[in-house]
Design a protein around this motif. Structure first.
Motif, PDB file in Angstrom:
ATOM      1  N   THR A   1       0.836  -1.184   0.000  1.00 47.82           N
ATOM      2  CA  THR A   1       0.000   0.000   0.000  1.00 47.82           C
ATOM      3  C   THR A   1       0.876   1.241   0.000  1.00 47.82           C
ATOM      4  N   PHE A   2       0.273   2.372  -0.346  1.00 51.33           N
ATOM      5  CA  PHE A   2       1.027   3.625  -0.320  1.00 51.33           C
ATOM      6  C   PHE A   2       1.510   3.933   1.097  1.00 51.33           C
ATOM      7  N   ASP A   3       0.665   3.698   2.088  1.00 47.75           N
ATOM      8  CA  ASP A   3       1.061   3.966   3.472  1.00 47.75           C
ATOM      9  C   ASP A   3       2.277   3.132   3.872  1.00 47.75           C
ATOM     10  N   GLU A   4       2.330   1.879   3.415  1.00 48.00           N
ATOM     11  CA  GLU A   4       3.498   1.039   3.715  1.00 48.00           C
ATOM     12  C   GLU A   4       4.760   1.597   3.070  1.00 48.00           C
ATOM     13  N   MET A   5       4.628   2.098   1.842  1.00 50.72           N
ATOM     14  CA  MET A   5       5.794   2.668   1.165  1.00 50.72           C
ATOM     15  C   MET A   5       6.285   3.934   1.861  1.00 50.72           C
ATOM     16  N   VAL A   6       5.361   4.801   2.263  1.00 54.54           N
ATOM     17  CA  VAL A   6       5.747   6.023   2.968  1.00 54.54           C
ATOM     18  C   VAL A   6       6.429   5.683   4.286  1.00 54.54           C
ATOM     19  N   ARG A   7       5.853   4.722   5.011  1.00 53.02           N
ATOM     20  CA  ARG A   7       6.432   4.322   6.296  1.00 53.02           C
ATOM     21  C   ARG A   7       7.853   3.791   6.103  1.00 53.02           C
ATOM     22  N   ALA A   8       8.057   2.974   5.073  1.00 51.81           N
ATOM     23  CA  ALA A   8       9.386   2.421   4.819  1.00 51.81           C
ATOM     24  C   ALA A   8      10.364   3.514   4.407  1.00 51.81           C
ATOM     25  N   ALA A   9       9.915   4.462   3.577  1.00 47.27           N
ATOM     26  CA  ALA A   9      10.801   5.544   3.130  1.00 47.27           C
ATOM     27  C   ALA A   9      11.208   6.429   4.294  1.00 47.27           C
ATOM     28  N   ARG A  10      10.266   6.766   5.145  1.00 49.71           N
ATOM     29  CA  ARG A  10      10.584   7.590   6.316  1.00 49.71           C
ATOM     30  C   ARG A  10      11.534   6.860   7.254  1.00 49.71           C
ATOM     31  N   HIS A  11      11.304   5.563   7.423  1.00 47.10           N
ATOM     32  CA  HIS A  11      12.156   4.781   8.306  1.00 47.10           C
ATOM     33  C   HIS A  11      13.573   4.705   7.744  1.00 47.10           C
ATOM     34  N   ALA A  12      13.683   4.485   6.438  1.00 51.97           N
ATOM     35  CA  ALA A  12      15.000   4.434   5.804  1.00 51.97           C
ATOM     36  C   ALA A  12      15.727   5.767   5.939  1.00 51.97           C
ATOM     37  N   GLU A  13      14.991   6.858   5.788  1.00 55.20           N
ATOM     38  CA  GLU A  13      15.592   8.186   5.941  1.00 55.20           C
ATOM     39  C   GLU A  13      16.115   8.375   7.363  1.00 55.20           C
ATOM     40  N   ALA A  14      15.302   8.022   8.365  1.00 53.93           N
ATOM     41  CA  ALA A  14      15.707   8.185   9.754  1.00 53.93           C
ATOM     42  C   ALA A  14      16.904   7.306  10.099  1.00 53.93           C
ATOM     43  N   ALA A  15      17.006   6.147   9.442  1.00 50.13           N
ATOM     44  CA  ALA A  15      18.106   5.220   9.715  1.00 50.13           C
ATOM     45  C   ALA A  15      19.386   5.598   8.990  1.00 50.13           C
ATOM     46  N   GLY A  16      19.324   6.589   8.106  1.00 52.43           N
ATOM     47  CA  GLY A  16      20.522   7.086   7.444  1.00 52.43           C
ATOM     48  C   GLY A  16      20.842   6.484   6.094  1.00 52.43           C
ATOM     49  N   TYR A  17      19.880   5.818   5.465  1.00 51.96           N
ATOM     50  CA  TYR A  17      20.120   5.269   4.130  1.00 51.96           C
ATOM     51  C   TYR A  17      20.269   6.394   3.109  1.00 51.96           C
ATOM     52  N   ASP A  18      21.042   6.121   2.061  1.00 47.55           N
ATOM     53  CA  ASP A  18      21.309   7.134   1.041  1.00 47.55           C
ATOM     54  C   ASP A  18      20.101   7.375   0.150  1.00 47.55           C
ATOM     55  N   GLY A  19      19.319   6.322  -0.122  1.00 43.04           N
ATOM     56  CA  GLY A  19      18.210   6.485  -1.049  1.00 43.04           C
ATOM     57  C   GLY A  19      17.112   5.469  -0.816  1.00 43.04           C
TER      58      GLY A  19
END
Length: 310
Positions: free
Chosen positions: A14-32
């Motif tokens: 779902t879109f909500d799952e994608m947003v949650r994963a993107a925000r989590h990746a950003e907070a964890a310091g992933y490049d992209g």
């Protein structure tokens, strides 16, 4: 080594799952945070909750994040007219304040095109179209404001195009070309790309492909900055044997794709295997996140793997 998250929403997300994963990746310091550009699954899944458009999704995620880079591996050149793609990606680049990396490929999933009524063409024609699309999209972005862009090719013709809107990044978002082909892909990467990506393969295969692209860059007189070499990897990392087995089973589920290598093991074992990709020449890795709710995997890699990579 820069590490990005690669997702495959066409398998069901779902879109909500994608947003949650993107925000989590950003907070964890992933490049992209990158996603595939497909409209149907390649495994036996029914694809629920259904397909999502890559660039609609990325535009929305751009407004929900602040620092992480966003993009596609890879947008299919068969899905959209290049002039429209140039407008769409430029707009999303503006929405993200210049955080887009643009991956473009020839397209490969014939069944997807048949199901949706999209012309598929022969392999030769798909690569011809990809070549022209790369010229058109980068040409539109690079055209100075106030000037027009024209193009006359075998498959596409543009006459006095306005060449707007402009992306934030100049002359445009970094272009990614990927694949394992021995001739056409290295040539296109050498001529047009800022980054060359190898789909899930062994480190040895990546090194061989990078060498083909270096040779093509010399053959065709590449004048752009040296290419970034990257690799996509499927990782089943866990603290226990049970965690590793669970993530490995998900990555090895039946699909129409040929078997792909999986980097599996404890954090220390994964560090050792991923280091081989750095030795092969990769400076950017795309780690496949098959289950977008498995945020613990992102945390584990960020804490115990990424800090120890070359």
């Amino acid at each position: 080594m820069r590490v990005c998250v690669f997702t495959e929403p066409h398998r069901g997300a779902t879109f909500d799952e994608m947003v949650r994963a993107a925000r989590h990746a950003e907070a964890a310091g992933y490049d992209g945070f990158f996603r595939a550009d497909h409209f149907m699954p390649v495994n036996r899944s029914d694809g629920f909750p259904g397909p999502s458009d890559a660039w609609v999704t990325l535009g929305a995620i751009a407004r929900e994040t602040r620092t992480i880079r966003l993009g596609t591996l890879l947008t299919s050149a068969t899905f959209r007219h290049p002039a429209i793609t140039a407008v769409t990606v430029a707009q999303v680049d503006e929405m993200s304040n210049g955080r887009i990396d643009f991956g473009l490929g020839a397209g490969w999933l014939g069944a997807e095109h048949t199901a949706l009524g999209i012309p598929f063409f022969t392999p030769r024609e798909r690569f011809e179209r990809l070549d022209e699309q790369l010229q058109i999209i980068t040409g539109l972005w690079a055209t100075p404001r106030g000037e027009r862009f024209s193009f006359s090719g075998k498959h596409f013709t543009l006459v006095d195009a306005l060449a707007l809107p402009k992306p934030v990044q100049t002359p445009g978002p970094p272009v990614i070309v990927g694949g394992r082909g021995p001739k056409s892909t290295p040539r296109l990467a050498a001529l047009y790309a800022d980054e060359y990506n190898v789909p899930p393969s062994s480190a040895k295969k990546c090194a061989e492909q990078y060498e083909l692209v270096r040779a093509a860059s010399e053959k065709y007189g590449r004048t752009k900055a040296p290419l970034v070499f990257s690799a996509s990897v499927a990782v089943a990392c866990g603290r226990t044997d049970a965690e590793i087995a669970e993530r490995l089973a998900l990555l090895e589920e039946p699909s129409i794709l040929p078997p792909e290598p999986v980097v599996a093991g404890t954090p220390a074992q994964v560090v050792e295997e991923l280091a081989a990709y750095a030795e092969a020449g990769a400076t950017r890795l795309y780690v496949r996140l098959r289950d977008q709710s498995d945020l613990d995997l992102l945390d584990l890699l960020a804490a115990e793997v990424i800090p120890h990579l070359p």
